[in-house]
Design a protein around this motif. Structure first.
Motif, PDB file in Angstrom:
ATOM      1  N   THR A  72     -16.653  32.195  13.592  1.00 27.35           N
ATOM      2  CA  THR A  72     -18.034  32.675  13.447  1.00 27.35           C
ATOM      3  C   THR A  72     -19.024  31.670  14.012  1.00 27.35           C
ATOM      4  OG1 THR A  72     -17.481  33.969  11.478  1.00 27.35           O
ATOM      5  CG2 THR A  72     -19.793  33.380  11.790  1.00 27.35           C
ATOM      6  N   THR A 112     -18.937  31.684  17.786  1.00 30.88           N
ATOM      7  CA  THR A 112     -19.595  32.871  18.327  1.00 30.88           C
ATOM      8  C   THR A 112     -21.113  32.724  18.268  1.00 30.88           C
ATOM      9  OG1 THR A 112     -17.750  34.255  17.594  1.00 30.88           O
ATOM     10  CG2 THR A 112     -19.819  35.369  18.119  1.00 30.88           C
ATOM     11  N   HIS A 166     -23.830  38.121  13.377  1.00 32.31           N
ATOM     12  CA  HIS A 166     -23.746  38.459  14.799  1.00 32.31           C
ATOM     13  C   HIS A 166     -24.902  39.366  15.217  1.00 32.31           C
ATOM     14  CE1 HIS A 166     -19.210  37.644  14.166  1.00 32.31           C
ATOM     15  NE2 HIS A 166     -19.808  36.560  14.647  1.00 32.31           N
TER      16      HIS A 166
END
Length: 298
Positions: free
Chosen positions: A4, A7, A146
């Motif tokens: 995570t 990203t 995200h």
């Protein structure tokens, strides 16, 4: 967690590249004077937005995750109340800003008098300046980091698109393009925040002014001084430089500051969209500290 964080860092890095290309394009095509005037106007709008929003964008990270864990309906009620307060205050501020710029533009400083038209159009984009961080944090409050980073990326794209307006109409064209494309972005993101949530229920308003619980107002009050001092200090420095050295020097200073801001954005991007929401989902202080310690170890 590591995947995570990687990203988030990758998305933020791409966002930074978009912003770098945008700034470089403006500097080369329009000159440092354009960048200097734009920097001062942007700081003015940021100060107004951060002051009047009363730390509600950051309060979204503090209070919405716990409501999300409780139920989507509880999340929606609090989100709607916070959104309505921010929107009402910012729309009133934008209207007042336009009126002041039209009838008494020297209020914003004699240094900005040559850019009166650009300042007026810039106030049309004030809702975008205030609502984008709030909406991004509201999505992060759903523990969807995200999607939250996607909002930041889309906002960077809007800023890059605004370069087309600068080619067309200089500083005034830039702010026209930003206001138009930014409002479309806000409408799109605001729609996505609640589209998969249950309809809002009719319920007794939350105890506290304007439908917000009193702990949120106390939280905003404690943070107000911190959110007040930094942007006002930056605005003061820009005004002083604009007055003493001219708009070109202000442009060069903004270019130098931009490098540091880019590095800080990449290194700290995971804190508002991942660390803060997860720490505020609830639990005991010991559980929260363990989560934060695990995060810092990565």
């Amino acid at each position: 967690m590591l995947r995570t964080l990687l990203t988030i860092g990758a998305v933020q890095f791409v966002t930074m590249l978009v912003m770098l290309v945008r700034t470089k394009t403006l500097a080369v095509s329009q000159g440092p004077e354009f960048v200097g005037a734009m920097a001062v106007i942007d700081k003015l709008l940021a100060v107004i937005a951060q002051t009047l929003s009363y730390s509600l964008p950051f309060a979204a990270l503090r209070f919405l995750p716990e409501r999300w864990n409780a139920s989507p309906a509880a999340y929606r009620r609090l989100y709607a109340s916070m959104r309505n307060v921010v929107l009402s205050v910012i729309l009133a501020a934008a209207t007042l800003g336009l009126a002041i710029t039209w009838w008494k533009p020297e209020v914003w400083g004699v240094q900005l008098l040559p850019y009166r038209g650009a300042v007026a159009v810039a106030f049309l984009g004030l809702p975008v300046v205030a609502l984008v961080p709030f909406l991004q944090n509201a999505i992060a409050g759903r523990l969807q980091q995200h999607r939250a980073m996607g909002v930041a990326f889309l906002h960077a794209v809007v800023l890059a698109i605004s370069v087309l307006g600068a080619w067309w109409g200089g500083l005034v064209g830039y702010y026209w393009m930003y206001a138009g494309s930014g409002i479309l972005l806000v409408l799109f993101v605001a729609r996505t925040v609640t589209k998969d949530l249950p309809p809002r229920e009719r319920s007794t308003p939350s105890p506290g002014p304007l439908g917000l619980p009193r702990p949120i107002w106390r939280f905003g009050g404690f943070l107000f001084v911190l959110t007040f001092l930094a942007p006002y200090a930056a605005l003061y420095v820009h005004y002083r430089l604009l007055e003493s050295r001219g708009v070109e020097a202000a442009g060069w200073m903004q270019a130098a500051i931009g490098i540091g801001l880019s590095v800080r954005a990449v290194l700290g991007s995971a804190h508002p969209v991942f660390l803060t929401p997860n720490v505020n989902t609830g639990g005991t202080p010991e559980q929260r500290m363990k989560w934060a310690n695990d995060f810092q170890m990565l």
